[in-house]
Motif scaffolding. Structure first.
Motif, mmCIF file in Angstrom:
data_model
loop_
_atom_site.group_PDB
_atom_site.id
_atom_site.type_symbol
_atom_site.label_atom_id
_atom_site.label_comp_id
_atom_site.label_asym_id
_atom_site.label_seq_id
_atom_site.Cartn_x
_atom_site.Cartn_y
_atom_site.Cartn_z
ATOM 1 N N VAL A 111 0.147 10.307 2.448
ATOM 2 C CA VAL A 111 0.366 9.468 3.496
ATOM 3 C C VAL A 111 0.767 10.197 4.921
ATOM 4 O O VAL A 111 0.338 9.632 5.889
ATOM 5 N N ARG A 165 -3.037 4.568 5.051
ATOM 6 C CA ARG A 165 -2.660 5.053 3.788
ATOM 7 C C ARG A 165 -1.410 4.450 3.241
ATOM 8 O O ARG A 165 -1.094 4.753 2.104
ATOM 9 N N LEU A 175 -0.915 10.460 -2.240
ATOM 10 C CA LEU A 175 -1.992 9.817 -1.383
ATOM 11 C C LEU A 175 -1.843 10.685 0.061
ATOM 12 O O LEU A 175 -2.747 10.287 0.992
ATOM 13 N N ALA A 203 -7.466 12.134 7.318
ATOM 14 C CA ALA A 203 -6.136 11.569 7.999
ATOM 15 C C ALA A 203 -6.236 11.699 9.435
ATOM 16 O O ALA A 203 -5.742 10.685 10.022
ATOM 17 N N ASP A 222 -9.042 16.351 2.986
ATOM 18 C CA ASP A 222 -8.082 15.261 3.073
ATOM 19 C C ASP A 222 -7.260 15.161 4.534
ATOM 20 O O ASP A 222 -7.275 14.047 4.909
ATOM 21 N N GLU A 244 -2.542 1.788 1.334
ATOM 22 C CA GLU A 244 -2.898 2.307 -0.023
ATOM 23 C C GLU A 244 -1.831 2.675 -0.686
ATOM 24 O O GLU A 244 -1.885 2.570 -1.986
ATOM 25 N N THR A 254 -0.702 6.436 10.341
ATOM 26 C CA THR A 254 -0.892 6.413 8.850
ATOM 27 C C THR A 254 -0.862 5.345 8.327
ATOM 28 O O THR A 254 -0.902 5.116 7.084
#
Ligand code: FES
Ligand code: FES
Lengths: 721, 149, 441
Positions: free
Chosen positions: B93, B138, B91, A625, A621, B141, B135
């Motif tokens: 973020v 995200r 998530l 990112a 993950d 999202e 970011t």
């Protein structure tokens, strides 16, 4: 982020022997010896990284700092995996300056950067975790008089299945710490990983989402005062005279500190300090750089780039092959860039009792300590560094100019002092990504490049930052992307020319490969277009022997639908699709960008597809990112960013003129990861590196104009320009 | 001067033209609200005034009056704020996190005013919040995730 | 045939003569007031010249400084970021760029060697000590109304400043505009070389206001349109002109295009602080005029200016409609098809100006009701975006400049978005026009 894997490999394989040994010794040292200068906490420390308290609290002291890249979590995953503790039972703290224990096996010094954390530390940390676990198990076995092999561990508890007995780590921590650490403890079989390779939640985010995280800028101490500063706007200038009268009338202003090159105002709060600074009448003595301007800086670089340079890589005989045949030649120029992390430079310093304490977020705690000590003329042991979370590093916090300036100011102030730079000061007084001139020349025979000469000219960060890595006049970072091209070419010559201007330079997210890979990838597109080949096919033709590179290239082409035109966009009638490949930091990435260009030359990136092979992954993950984040950083860079000088001063100052991509300018980003068992590669920087040439190539495809000086100059691609 | 912050009353003795950002951070000690540019270009300093997202770096404290101030430390007590914070964690973020108090405040104000924001509404509400870590994918999202919750 | 030609030629001459005559034979700047103009010496009433009563007892330097502020010398005679009064500020005119001279008392590069008589001649007649003619970018046609005493008060103030050695920059005029002697003809037509004459029938406040506005403040230099000969067209007095690429708006008492609907308090607030609630912020050259000159004047002087301005006859300008009211809060305005403008606005502008244009944070950031936003040329909106206003961290409203990082087309797009969303009539400023504005700065 900075620093190149080329260096890291060398450090580990060659010069690194002693370092690795030192590290292992450090791991085996009991707590008291390793950290003699700090009071022993209750509970037991097994090595420099692991501490287990009687109440079962486990504290990890992490060598790499957290600045958003997820390093705290990935290191904790490695330690917790082998120690067999649950992530939510672990406390993590950043390591203090301590080269012996925390010097990076990749970077030599104690530093976090260059996308090296995982490759440098995953091994040693796993070993530290496994060793501590073995000691705890041995202590339990001794207490129960059973064979250690009959014991299992899970979530901080040791179980003897035959008798059904269990005991928590905390209960045997003391006994365990008295044992001699075993050597060569086996590591877990990856098939049994519970944490490594899993998309676990990050350990630093819960506090970040509620505003509880204390960044350096948030440190509050009793009796603390606040300051802001201004250094000579002209590079290297000095303070001439200062009239303080107006400033001292601002309510809350306590003191004006005038040093030879900067002025600071100390006040009861930051706002008063800023008002005070505004009210000062300062006359600067601008010094010898008052006439420096950007055209001159470009011209100086270009002149230096005439060569010849120092050889960084030689294969076959490129110069001989480049005498005749079908030749291509092009130079690419890259601007100075500021890091502009959202947390601007700041530092809290308290000078007292012949020593000093520093609270800040730094990627290099040892440098911070040495910098403060030198500023005060005291030995480093007298400087305590309290490291903090960093609100974005990108290389900015590999420098300690902020610590040094704050310390110099604080030396004149009673009590603790927080020095905050304004955004303008932060942008104007940074150390910048070097200005690069990348000159390439190639010969093409039968649809292949058969000879390539690449000359990199620019300022060397390495020569200043890590002189041992500046060998024989070659900056290993600056030439990395030129030396390690993924393509099979045959005859190659890579040269390096160090050219310093008055402008100080520093590592910047993506470091050297930002320049060298950008230029290689743009040059390849130039040749492909001029020879009527498809840019993807042309690249493939040079990659038979490089399956990882070919793998990401094929994957990205498939996912992005290479060969079909970029879809229509409301952002511009001219559309283009561009591709780029990257091999650096131990990782392979390929990107395809779709752009739309309107009549006035404004470029909109509408979609970005990236394929990555980064070897084994600790946290998928975080990997995704970092690809997204790195790519976004690259988008701002290629579309907008440059630092320029006029009259010796930086012309930009804040986000109105140093433009950062906004969410409404953000394309879709699709990241695809190739499952891989290869060695772990870095991931903080590759997204930045690969995105820029992909976008530039897409603009080339859309407009038929290849831009050779970054960032994209909209005037040159306006319709009819 | 009396300020109502996160439901608590605070008395501060500061000049009228001092931006709320510095009152909150330096005088009251709530450091969750961040300084990123000082010129209303980055959004790091976003707080709510009666539920509306504003940039505290450009807001003279004297202009606050009796309006209720909510900062990142208190926004979790509002339904929209709690949803956003949860979505941010679900998530992942956040990266460095420095811009995120501002992002969360802007997103929470958006969600409170518009429970089902589309992309255009998200752009309109969030474009003033810069994130140097990138970011944005995200964040977008995350807001949609929170809207579904 | 020949006769016809002669007749035609004659007619042309007559027509041209009439046109030129009309340009040349202008009413005086306050001719609209009628009444009897009298020499100062014979005026019965408090003196409209010099410093206001409050400062009568002040020391000579303070009085000199005040008069210098009244005449706003600093704005023009200071380069961006340069030392005050040391000159070097460029003025981009249609025929080239002119740089203001150094008026500090440096003997070599400034005015340190000038005698009182020379200084008077320069300020009243536009003639330099070496006999050469000054360009009327220096507003001597207005300054000619200043009394000798006030001109010399300015001189003594300037001579009290620290001399700054800074050579004057030559202007870039080509032929025939580099023929300074031509200015002699110009001045013969347009500079009557007469000192201020109060109007006996008007109040002392009105006369003081007239002196401040017409002689010292030279407001008409920007706010009155110019004719082909570059002279102020006094028949269109204060109906709106140009200043360094900015539109200087109609300040006649017309209620729709001018300031007729402004209250006295609003006018006074605007002049004193550069801002009046709901009326916008003084920007560009007007910001400088307020900051360096008008804001330094006493309350009584501001009131006098207001009194005078109120009497300027209304002139309606077709190009300035009645400002529109507040805009809806929703960013969804399908009728504005300007995605780039909307994107720039949401990222860079909303934080301060709000989607309603009412100002998100401070009143100064209100866009609705503001003249520039209702100006269908969008010139001043684009100028604001290019130049910004103020400095960060001062506690005063600040708007950054977006010139460096945003393209001409982006600046044009956001300017058009702002006028379409918040103004009475949308604009269609082009990237090319924005590029031209950039060159003015
Ligand atoms: S600090 Fe307020 S918007 Fe950047
Ligand atoms: S998370 Fe680092 S700036 Fe946004």
């Amino acid at each position: 982020m900075p620093l190149a894997p080329d260096l890291s490999r060398r450090a580990i394989l060659q010069g690194g022997g002693a370092l690795v040994a030192g590290l292992l010794v450090a791991i085996e040292l009991p707590w008291a010896a390793a950290r003699a200068d700090e009071p022993e906490p209750t509970g037991k420390r097994f090595n420099a990284f692991i501490h287990v308290a009687p109440d079962n609290t486990v504290t990890f002291t992490l060598p790499a700092v957290e600045m958003g890249q997820g390093a705290f979590t990935s290191q904790t995953q490695c330690l917790a995996e082998e120690l067999d503790v649950a992530l939510d039972k672990v406390m993590t703290v950043p390591a203090p300056p301590d080269q012996a224990n925390y010097g990076s096996p990749a970077l030599i010094v104690q530093a976090t950067g260059g996308s090296t954390t995982t490759m440098a530390w995953s091994g040693p940390l796993r070993k530290a975790g496994a060793t501590a676990r073995a000691m705890l198990v041995a202590a339990a076995a001794a207490r129960w008089q059973v064979d250690p092999a009959s014991l299992t561990t899970e979530n901080g508890v040791i179980t003897h299945a035959p008798s059904g007995r269990t005991i928590a780590y905390g209960a045997v921590a003391d006994a365990a710490s008295r044992l001699t650490p075993p050597k060569d403890v086996p590591l877990k079989d990856p098939a049994h990983f519970r944490l490594i390779g899993k998309p676990v939640h990050r350990i630093d985010t819960p506090d970040k989402v509620t505003g509880k995280t204390v960044y350096g800028i948030d440190v509050m101490l009793p009796g603390m005062k606040f300051a802001t500063l201004m250094a000579s706007p002209v590079l290297g200038g000095k303070v001439g005279s200062v009239d303080q009268a107006q400033a001292m009338t601002v309510p809350g202003v306590r003191q004006v500190v005038v040093l030879d090159d900067l002025v600071a105002v100390v006040a009861d709060n930051t706002w008063a300090a800023m008002q005070g600074l505004n009210a000062l009448a300062i006359e600067w003595a601008p010094g010898s750089n008052a006439g420096l301007d950007q055209a001159q800086l470009w011209a100086g670089l270009e002149k230096a780039a005439q060569g010849p340079g120092v050889t960084a890589k030689k294969e076959g005989d490129a110069p001989a092959k480049l005498k005749d045949g079908t030749l291509f030649e092009q130079s690419y120029e890259l601007p100075y860039l500021a890091h502009a992390p959202m947390e601007m430079t700041n530092c809290v310093v308290h000078v007292h009792d012949g020593g000093c304490e520093v609270w800040t977020g730094t990627q290099v705690p040892g440098f911070a300590q040495a910098g403060a000590a030198k500023a005060l003329g005291i030995p480093p042991e007298k400087v305590t560094i309290h490291n903090h979370m960093i609100g974005g590093g990108f290389g900015r916090r590999l420098e300690v100019d902020g610590v040094v300036k704050a310390t110099r100011i604080a030396a004149h102030v009673d009590g603790p002092l927080k020095v905050i730079w304004s955004r303008e000061e932060d942008i104007r007084q940074q150390l910048y990504r070097p200005l690069y001139n990348e000159h390439l020349k190639a010969r093409v025979e039968n649809g292949r490049i058969t000879a390539l000469h690449h000359r990199v000219t620019g300022g060397s960060v390495m020569a200043r930052w890590l002189p041992v890595a500046f060998t024989n006049g070659v900056d290993s970072d600056a030439v990395e992307g030129a030396v390690d091209v993924p393509y099979a070419i045959g005859n190659r010559l890579v040269e390096y020319i160090r050219h310093e201007s008055a402008v100080p330079v520093a590592f910047w997210r993506g470091v050297g490969p930002n320049g060298s890979i950008f230029s290689v990838e743009c040059f390849i597109d130039l040749i492909a277009r001029k020879t009527g080949s498809d840019p993807l096919d042309f690249r493939r033709a040079h990659l038979e022997k490089n399956p990882r590179a070919l793998g990401v290239l094929n994957l990205v082409a498939e996912k992005a639908g290479w060969g079909t035109p970029a879809p229509p966009s409301p952002h511009g009638a001219r559309r283009g699709r561009g591709i780029a490949l990257m091999n650096a930091f131990g990782s392979f990435l390929a990107a395809i960008a779709d752009v739309a260009v309107n009549d006035t030359g404004d470029v909109r990136v509408t979609r970005l597809v990236i394929a990555a092979d980064v070897g084994q992954v600790v946290n998928p993950d975080t990997l995704e990112a970092q690809i997204q984040g790195g790519a976004t950083f690259g988008l701002s860079t290629v579309l907008f960013d440059k630092i320029t000088f006029a009259g010796g001063k930086v012309e930009q100052g804040n986000f109105n003129d140093y433009r950062i991509l906004r969410i409404d300018e953000m394309p879709v980003i699709e990241a695809h990861v190739v499952p891989s068992k290869e060695n772990m590669g870095g991931i903080g920087e590759p997204g930045t590196v690969v995105t820029q040439p992909a976008v530039a190539n897409a603009v080339y495809a859309a407009t038929g104009v290849q831009l050779t000086r970054m960032p994209i100059d909209r005037a040159l691609i306006a319709k009819g320009a | 001067m009396d300020l109502k912050i996160n439901g608590a009353d605070h008395q501060v003795d500061v000049p009228d033209n001092m931006p709320l950002l510095w009152v909150v951070r330096d005088v009251i000690g709530l450091t969750g609200t961040k300084f990123g540019c000082g010129i209303a270009q980055c959004g790091a300093c976003t707080v709510h005034l009666d539920g509306v997202a504003v940039r505290s770096c450009q807001l003279p404290v004297g202009a606050v009056g009796g309006r209720a101030i909510t900062t990142i430390e208190g926004v979790g007590a509002t339904p929209a704020g709690a949803k956003i914070q949860k979505a941010w964690l679900d998530l992942e973020v956040i990266q460095c996190g420095y811009c995120q108090p501002g992002q969360v405040m802007s997103a929470a104000a958006l969600l409170a005013a518009n429970p089902q924001p589309d992309d255009e509404a998200i752009d309109a509400a969030m474009a003033g919040n810069l994130c140097r870590c990138g970011t944005y994918v995200r964040i977008r999202e995350g807001i949609k995730h929170a809207a579904r919750a | 045939m020949r006769r016809i030609l002669t007749l035609i030629a004659g007619a042309i001459i007559v027509v041209l003569g009439a046109i030129f005559g009309r340009m040349i034979l202008q009413p005086g700047p306050y001719g609209f007031a009628g009444g009897n103009r009298v020499d100062l010496a014979s005026y019965k009433g408090a003196s409209p010249t010099g410093v206001p009563a409050e400062l009568a007892a002040a020391d000579p330097r303070t009085r000199g400084e005040y008069v210098t502020r009244m005449a706003d010398c600093e704005a023009c005679h200071t380069a961006k970021g340069g030392t005050p009064f040391a000159g070097g500020r460029p003025f981009v005119l249609p025929f080239g760029t002119i740089y203001t001279p150094n008026i500090t008392p440096d003997p070599e590069t400034g005015i340190g060697k000038w005698t009182d008589a020379q200084f008077l001649t320069a300020v009243h007649k536009g003639i330099a000590p070496d006999g050469s003619r000054l360009y009327p970018a220096f507003p001597y046609a207005s300054y000619t109304r200043l009394t000798d005493a006030d001109v010399l008060a300015i001189k003594s103030y300037l001579f009290s400043l620290k001399p700054v050695r800074q050579a004057n920059k030559p202007n870039t005029f080509g032929f025939p505009f580099n023929q300074r002697w031509l200015m002699g003809i110009w001045s013969a037509f347009f500079n009557d070389d007469k000192r201020f004459q109060p109007v006996q029938e008007q109040s002392p406040a009105w006369n003081r206001g007239a002196y401040l506005v017409e002689a010292a403040g030279h407001c008409g230099e920007c706010h009155t349109p110019r004719n082909l000969l570059q002279a102020l067209d006094q028949r269109q007095k204060f109906a709106g002109g140009q200043a360094e690429g900015w539109n200087a708006y109609n300040i006649t008492s017309d209620r729709i295009s001018g300031i007729g609907a402004w209250s006295n308090d609003e006018l006074a607030a605007y002049l004193t602080t550069g801002h009046a609630k709901g009326r916008g912020v003084a920007s560009g050259p007007m910001h400088e005029a307020v900051a360096l000159s008008i804001s330094k004047l006493t309350k009584s002087d501001i009131a006098a200016m207001v009194t005078y301005l109120r009497t300027v006859p209304a002139i309606r300008s077709d190009r300035l409609p009645q400002p529109a009211g507040p805009a809806p809060a929703s960013p969804k305005l399908a009728s504005i098809d300007n995605p780039v403008g909307k994107r720039m606005f949401e990222g860079n502008c909303v934080a301060c100006h709000a989607w309603t244009g009412a100002g998100a944070i401070i009143e100064e950031a209100r866009l609705t009701g503001v003249r520039s936003v209702n100006d269908p040329t969008a010139t001043n909106v684009a100028q604001m975006i290019l130049n910004g206003a103020g400095r960060p961290g001062t506690g005063r409203p600040y708007m950054p400049s977006f010139a460096d990082a945003y393209s001409d087309s982006e600046v044009a797009a956001v300017a058009n978005y702002v006028t379409a969303r918040f103004g009475a009539a949308g604009s269609s400023i082009t990237a090319k026009e924005v590029a031209a504005l950039r060159r003015q700065n």
